[in-house]
Design a protein around this motif. Structure first.
Motif, PDB file in Angstrom:
ATOM      1  N   UNK A   1      11.047  -7.729  -9.486  1.00 53.04           N
ATOM      2  CA  UNK A   1      12.411  -7.085  -9.460  1.00 53.04           C
ATOM      3  C   UNK A   1      12.336  -5.736  -8.790  1.00 53.04           C
ATOM      4  N   UNK A   2      11.383  -4.923  -9.119  1.00 53.69           N
ATOM      5  CA  UNK A   2      11.308  -3.482  -8.343  1.00 53.69           C
ATOM      6  C   UNK A   2      11.065  -3.938  -6.783  1.00 53.69           C
ATOM      7  N   UNK A   3      10.326  -4.555  -6.441  1.00 55.77           N
ATOM      8  CA  UNK A   3      10.003  -4.741  -5.016  1.00 55.77           C
ATOM      9  C   UNK A   3      11.353  -5.346  -4.269  1.00 55.77           C
ATOM     10  N   UNK A   4      11.872  -6.267  -4.938  1.00 54.59           N
ATOM     11  CA  UNK A   4      13.323  -6.520  -4.507  1.00 54.59           C
ATOM     12  C   UNK A   4      14.335  -5.500  -4.202  1.00 54.59           C
ATOM     13  N   UNK A   5      14.453  -4.670  -5.282  1.00 54.53           N
ATOM     14  CA  UNK A   5      15.271  -3.400  -5.328  1.00 54.53           C
ATOM     15  C   UNK A   5      14.945  -2.686  -4.269  1.00 54.53           C
ATOM     16  N   UNK A   6      13.612  -2.328  -3.956  1.00 57.18           N
ATOM     17  CA  UNK A   6      13.172  -1.502  -2.896  1.00 57.18           C
ATOM     18  C   UNK A   6      13.512  -2.123  -1.406  1.00 57.18           C
TER      19      UNK A   6
ATOM     20  N   UNK B   1      13.844 -13.474   4.227  1.00 55.00           N
ATOM     21  CA  UNK B   1      12.517 -14.001   4.044  1.00 55.00           C
ATOM     22  C   UNK B   1      12.154 -13.374   2.705  1.00 55.00           C
ATOM     23  N   UNK B   2      12.065 -12.113   2.658  1.00 47.47           N
ATOM     24  CA  UNK B   2      11.887 -11.303   1.400  1.00 47.47           C
ATOM     25  C   UNK B   2      12.675 -11.790   0.046  1.00 47.47           C
ATOM     26  N   UNK B   3      13.974 -11.773   0.421  1.00 48.59           N
ATOM     27  CA  UNK B   3      14.619 -12.370  -0.858  1.00 48.59           C
ATOM     28  C   UNK B   3      14.254 -13.888  -1.124  1.00 48.59           C
ATOM     29  N   UNK B   4      14.009 -14.782  -0.392  1.00 53.41           N
ATOM     30  CA  UNK B   4      13.444 -16.067  -0.698  1.00 53.41           C
ATOM     31  C   UNK B   4      12.101 -16.052  -1.479  1.00 53.41           C
ATOM     32  N   UNK B   5      11.358 -15.007  -0.914  1.00 50.54           N
ATOM     33  CA  UNK B   5       9.979 -14.966  -1.431  1.00 50.54           C
ATOM     34  C   UNK B   5      10.241 -14.526  -3.054  1.00 50.54           C
ATOM     35  N   UNK B   6      10.928 -13.436  -3.077  1.00 50.93           N
ATOM     36  CA  UNK B   6      11.094 -12.675  -4.332  1.00 50.93           C
ATOM     37  C   UNK B   6      11.670 -13.708  -5.475  1.00 50.93           C
ATOM     38  N   UNK B   7      12.690 -14.444  -4.915  1.00 49.77           N
ATOM     39  CA  UNK B   7      13.476 -15.554  -5.459  1.00 49.77           C
ATOM     40  C   UNK B   7      12.242 -16.747  -6.266  1.00 49.77           C
ATOM     41  N   UNK B   8      11.523 -17.182  -5.421  1.00 51.76           N
ATOM     42  CA  UNK B   8      10.489 -18.162  -5.724  1.00 51.76           C
ATOM     43  C   UNK B   8       9.816 -17.624  -6.596  1.00 51.76           C
ATOM     44  N   UNK B   9       9.057 -16.395  -6.327  1.00 50.30           N
ATOM     45  CA  UNK B   9       8.220 -15.835  -7.344  1.00 50.30           C
ATOM     46  C   UNK B   9       8.823 -15.376  -8.793  1.00 50.30           C
ATOM     47  N   UNK B  10       9.956 -15.004  -8.627  1.00 58.73           N
ATOM     48  CA  UNK B  10      10.599 -14.744  -9.931  1.00 58.73           C
ATOM     49  C   UNK B  10      10.627 -15.969 -10.578  1.00 58.73           C
TER      50      UNK B  10
END
Length: 70
Positions: A17-22, A51-60
């Motif tokens: 979540x922190x990386x996504x906000x960054x 790409x970053x949002x898709x990776x973050x959503x999958x990991x989350x």
């Protein structure tokens, strides 16, 4: 062992979540950069952002699932 799994998953979820906000903050901060053409910048930022949002959503999703034993 269960305690370490809970601690790891909660920590990892917070990091994601922190990386996504960054990433969102960086996108908003540099969206008016003038070093490259506006069209190229727009396409580059949009592709990186998606790409970053898709990776973050999958990991989350993955780690929330592990946390709740899905």
């Amino acid at each position: 062992m269960t305690t370490w799994r809970i601690v790891f998953n909660v920590f990892f979820i917070v990091v994601i979540i922190g990386a996504t906000i960054a990433i969102i903050a960086d996108y908003r901060k540099h969206k008016n950069d003038e070093s490259i053409s506006p069209e190229d910048l727009k396409e580059l930022r949009r592709s990186h952002f998606k790409f970053a949002m898709l990776v973050a959503a999958w990991l989350l999703y993955h780690h929330i699932g592990r946390f709740f034993n899905w």
